[in-house]
Write an enzyme that holds these catalytic residues in place. Sequence first.
Site, PDB file in Angstrom:
ATOM      1  N   GLY A 130      42.769  47.541  53.255  1.00  0.00           N
ATOM      2  CA  GLY A 130      41.583  48.380  53.118  1.00  0.00           C
ATOM      3  C   GLY A 130      41.885  49.861  52.972  1.00  0.00           C
ATOM      4  CD1 TRP A 189      34.772  37.065  49.141  1.00  0.00           C
ATOM      5  CD2 TRP A 189      32.766  36.092  49.404  1.00  0.00           C
ATOM      6  NE1 TRP A 189      34.509  36.340  48.007  1.00  0.00           N
ATOM      7  CE2 TRP A 189      33.288  35.720  48.134  1.00  0.00           C
ATOM      8  CE3 TRP A 189      31.522  35.593  49.773  1.00  0.00           C
ATOM      9  CZ2 TRP A 189      32.594  34.882  47.254  1.00  0.00           C
ATOM     10  CZ3 TRP A 189      30.831  34.757  48.900  1.00  0.00           C
ATOM     11  CH2 TRP A 189      31.361  34.411  47.656  1.00  0.00           C
ATOM     12  CD  GLU A 230      46.010  39.862  54.545  1.00  0.00           C
ATOM     13  OE1 GLU A 230      45.433  40.057  53.465  1.00  0.00           O
ATOM     14  OE2 GLU A 230      45.409  39.668  55.603  1.00  0.00           O
ATOM     15  CB  SER A 289      45.319  47.930  48.921  1.00  0.00           C
ATOM     16  OG  SER A 289      44.700  48.510  50.053  1.00  0.00           O
ATOM     17  CG  HIS A 337      42.618  39.028  58.678  1.00  0.00           C
ATOM     18  ND1 HIS A 337      42.436  40.354  58.993  1.00  0.00           N
ATOM     19  CD2 HIS A 337      42.699  38.961  57.330  1.00  0.00           C
ATOM     20  CE1 HIS A 337      42.387  41.060  57.869  1.00  0.00           C
ATOM     21  NE2 HIS A 337      42.544  40.242  56.851  1.00  0.00           N
ATOM     22  CD  GLU A 380      40.131  43.180  58.636  1.00  0.00           C
ATOM     23  OE1 GLU A 380      39.346  42.221  58.464  1.00  0.00           O
ATOM     24  OE2 GLU A 380      40.542  43.899  57.704  1.00  0.00           O
ATOM     25  N   GLY A 427      41.022  41.288  49.644  1.00  0.00           N
ATOM     26  CA  GLY A 427      39.843  41.656  50.417  1.00  0.00           C
ATOM     27  C   GLY A 427      38.805  42.329  49.536  1.00  0.00           C
ATOM     28  N   GLY A 428      38.745  43.660  49.593  1.00  0.00           N
ATOM     29  CA  GLY A 428      37.710  44.420  48.895  1.00  0.00           C
ATOM     30  C   GLY A 428      37.523  44.027  47.436  1.00  0.00           C
TER      31      GLY A 428
HETATM   32  P1  13P Z   1      41.949  44.589  51.187  1.00  0.00           P
HETATM   33  O1  13P Z   1      42.308  43.851  49.928  1.00  0.00           O
HETATM   34  O2  13P Z   1      40.555  45.102  51.198  1.00  0.00           O
HETATM   35  O3  13P Z   1      42.987  45.608  51.526  1.00  0.00           O
HETATM   36  O4  13P Z   1      41.996  43.497  52.374  1.00  0.00           O
HETATM   37  C1  13P Z   1      43.098  42.678  52.470  1.00  0.00           C
HETATM   38  C2  13P Z   1      42.801  41.654  53.483  1.00  0.00           C
HETATM   39  O5  13P Z   1      42.696  41.917  54.664  1.00  0.00           O
HETATM   40  C3  13P Z   1      42.618  40.260  53.013  1.00  0.00           C
HETATM   41  O6  13P Z   1      42.593  39.363  54.073  1.00  0.00           O
END
Ligand code: 13P
Length: 247
Positions: free
Chosen positions: A173, A10, A167, A208, A95, A97, A229-230
């Site tokens: 994203g 999330w 990933e 994604s 991750h 990020e 993610g999203g």
């Molecule tokens: P999205 O599914 O929004 O691309 O994000 C993937 C993610 O970073 C899951 O950890």
Amino acid sequence: MGKPLIAGNWKMHGTAESARNLATQLGHHRFQEDAAEIVVFPPLVHLSVVRDVLADSSVSIGAQNVSRFPNGAYTGEVSAEMLLDQGCKYVLVGHSERRAILGESDQIVAEKFRAAQNAGLIPILCVGESLQQRQQDATFDVVAKQISAVIDLVGLEKVCQSVIAYEPVWAIGTGETASPEQAQDVHTVIRAQLGEAGRSTTLLYGGSVNKSNAAELFKQPDINGGLVGGASLEADEFLKIAQLVEA
Ligand code: 13P
């Protein structure tokens, strides 16, 4: 191979109320428990809300981050034992990020992995290349190096007992997903790196993932589920993705 795993990250979204609503909708769904493991990763401050809502469901909870230190004077940090105490089963480490924006090095990621596993959490080690690295044909090397850093600290066996999520940074994203073949190619390389001990290690794809592209990805022999993610912020969408592995 273990059960497929469908994980919803999330990220830093939502209020306690929206987290409760989302968890409530997931909790109402009767998942086929032997078909897949479903786990959600709410923001840390909403963990207890989500845990309480999902207490009687088969959905597990996890944390998006963990301290590399066991306890002590580390203002703002949350330890693996605290997460376990909150009912977490899993924790994300590495991750992209956190690597790119919060400056986590391979060494820090490895220490977080070790702290989580020592406390009894299952780490989900996230790895992946940037667009530039892919364009330079460095994808396999980048991913192998990210995994090696953890193997060097905790040993191969321990890494094989975790979950690894591939990933690609350029797919997170952006709405641009790795093709099933691109993802499978990297998963093949990861599986080879783990060797015999990693034959049944759960390998996830993230980037994604949505209800339209998930089926083809999950059909690949070395893709054992997804880190979403999203699309995990909408209960209907996330449930549709989860149901793909229940079929
Ligand atoms: P999205 O599914 O929004 O691309 O994000 C993937 C993610 O970073 C899951 O950890």
